[in-house]
Write an enzyme that holds these catalytic residues in place. Structure first.
Site, PDB file in Angstrom:
ATOM      1  N   ASP A  30      80.723  13.527  47.257  1.00  0.00           N
ATOM      2  CA  ASP A  30      79.883  13.779  46.086  1.00  0.00           C
ATOM      3  C   ASP A  30      79.586  15.276  45.995  1.00  0.00           C
ATOM      4  O   ASP A  30      79.305  15.933  46.993  1.00  0.00           O
ATOM      5  CB  ASP A  30      78.589  12.967  46.182  1.00  0.00           C
ATOM      6  CG  ASP A  30      77.872  12.871  44.847  1.00  0.00           C
ATOM      7  OD1 ASP A  30      77.827  11.762  44.285  1.00  0.00           O
ATOM      8  OD2 ASP A  30      77.362  13.910  44.364  1.00  0.00           O
ATOM      9  N   ILE A  31      79.649  15.811  44.788  1.00  0.00           N
ATOM     10  CA  ILE A  31      79.447  17.246  44.584  1.00  0.00           C
ATOM     11  C   ILE A  31      77.986  17.648  44.808  1.00  0.00           C
ATOM     12  O   ILE A  31      77.694  18.825  45.057  1.00  0.00           O
ATOM     13  CB  ILE A  31      79.919  17.643  43.158  1.00  0.00           C
ATOM     14  CG1 ILE A  31      80.249  19.116  43.079  1.00  0.00           C
ATOM     15  CG2 ILE A  31      78.910  17.235  42.097  1.00  0.00           C
ATOM     16  CD1 ILE A  31      81.008  19.505  41.818  1.00  0.00           C
ATOM     17  N   GLN A  94      72.870   5.477  36.106  1.00  0.00           N
ATOM     18  CA  GLN A  94      74.310   5.764  36.076  1.00  0.00           C
ATOM     19  C   GLN A  94      74.579   6.928  35.146  1.00  0.00           C
ATOM     20  O   GLN A  94      74.108   6.953  34.000  1.00  0.00           O
ATOM     21  CB  GLN A  94      75.097   4.528  35.620  1.00  0.00           C
ATOM     22  CG  GLN A  94      76.615   4.732  35.705  1.00  0.00           C
ATOM     23  CD  GLN A  94      77.416   3.482  35.328  1.00  0.00           C
ATOM     24  OE1 GLN A  94      76.849   2.470  34.910  1.00  0.00           O
ATOM     25  NE2 GLN A  94      78.728   3.564  35.471  1.00  0.00           N
ATOM     26  N   HIS A 100      81.831   3.447  40.624  1.00  0.00           N
ATOM     27  CA  HIS A 100      81.976   4.161  41.896  1.00  0.00           C
ATOM     28  C   HIS A 100      80.934   3.621  42.851  1.00  0.00           C
ATOM     29  O   HIS A 100      79.781   3.386  42.473  1.00  0.00           O
ATOM     30  CB  HIS A 100      81.815   5.664  41.714  1.00  0.00           C
ATOM     31  CG  HIS A 100      80.621   6.061  40.901  1.00  0.00           C
ATOM     32  ND1 HIS A 100      80.609   5.987  39.519  1.00  0.00           N
ATOM     33  CD2 HIS A 100      79.403   6.498  41.268  1.00  0.00           C
ATOM     34  CE1 HIS A 100      79.433   6.382  39.077  1.00  0.00           C
ATOM     35  NE2 HIS A 100      78.673   6.687  40.122  1.00  0.00           N
TER      36      HIS A 100
HETATM   37  P1  AMP Z   1      75.906   7.904  39.202  1.00  0.00           P
HETATM   38  O1  AMP Z   1      74.609   8.603  38.860  1.00  0.00           O
HETATM   39  O2  AMP Z   1      75.740   6.661  40.026  1.00  0.00           O
HETATM   40  O3  AMP Z   1      76.740   7.676  37.965  1.00  0.00           O
HETATM   41  O4  AMP Z   1      76.677   8.889  40.172  1.00  0.00           O
HETATM   42  C1  AMP Z   1      77.517   9.920  39.720  1.00  0.00           C
HETATM   43  C2  AMP Z   1      77.719  10.837  40.896  1.00  0.00           C
HETATM   44  O5  AMP Z   1      78.832  11.667  40.617  1.00  0.00           O
HETATM   45  C3  AMP Z   1      76.525  11.751  41.203  1.00  0.00           C
HETATM   46  O6  AMP Z   1      76.068  11.510  42.537  1.00  0.00           O
HETATM   47  C4  AMP Z   1      77.113  13.144  41.026  1.00  0.00           C
HETATM   48  O7  AMP Z   1      76.589  14.071  41.950  1.00  0.00           O
HETATM   49  C5  AMP Z   1      78.585  12.897  41.236  1.00  0.00           C
HETATM   50  N1  AMP Z   1      79.481  13.870  40.612  1.00  0.00           N
HETATM   51  C6  AMP Z   1      79.405  14.381  39.357  1.00  0.00           C
HETATM   52  N2  AMP Z   1      80.416  15.242  39.138  1.00  0.00           N
HETATM   53  C7  AMP Z   1      81.167  15.254  40.274  1.00  0.00           C
HETATM   54  C8  AMP Z   1      82.340  15.942  40.672  1.00  0.00           C
HETATM   55  N3  AMP Z   1      82.984  16.802  39.847  1.00  0.00           N
HETATM   56  N4  AMP Z   1      82.824  15.728  41.929  1.00  0.00           N
HETATM   57  C9  AMP Z   1      82.184  14.890  42.765  1.00  0.00           C
HETATM   58  N5  AMP Z   1      81.073  14.199  42.441  1.00  0.00           N
HETATM   59  C10 AMP Z   1      80.563  14.384  41.211  1.00  0.00           C
END
Ligand code: AMP
Ligand code: ZN
Length: 114
Positions: A30-31, A94, A100
């Protein structure tokens, strides 16, 4: 889904820190990690939310869960414990509408979640 962030990561249009890949699944860090281990385990096929799953997806979703457990074992956090979360739609927070599984671990966690 050309406008989907995770589809673009899967196609390698956008870089990610990949920790596992096979024909059906990609896992990457996760970023914005919320724990020492915070990995997203993602199906390569675009599915927006858990609400769109049907019986034909049972094998795929089971594979996500087993992959999360395997990554936890590799990281040495399986015995101590870890958390796995699918957020679905607004009330769960979300933000990326491609399902995911969050794998979080490496620290103690509270319950209930916020
Ligand atoms: P959710 O809030 O459950 O939809 O989780 C989305 C997740 O994606 C969050 O924890 C973000 O930090 C993560 N995220 C968003 N952009 C990226 C990216 N480019 N690479 C990796 N993780 C990301
Ligand atoms: Zn997608």
């Amino acid at each position: 889904m050309s406008n989907c962030l995770f589809c673009r990561i899967i196609k390698r249009d956008i870089p990610a820190s990949v920790v596992y890949e096979d024909d059906e699944v990609l896992a990457f860090n996760d970023i914005n990690p919320q724990a020492p281990t915070h990995v997203l385990v993602v199906p390569k096929r675009h599915i927006s939310t858990l609400n769109e799953l049907d019986g034909g997806d049972d094998h795929l979703v089971g594979g996500l869960v087993r992959r999360a457990a395997a990554i936890a074992a590799e990281r040495g956090i399986a015995a101590g414990g870890f958390r796995t979360v699918f957020n679905t739609n607004r009330d769960a927070g979300q933000t990326v509408f491609h399902i995911h599984l969050h794998l979080l671990g490496g620290r103690g966690m509270a319950w209930p979640p916020g």
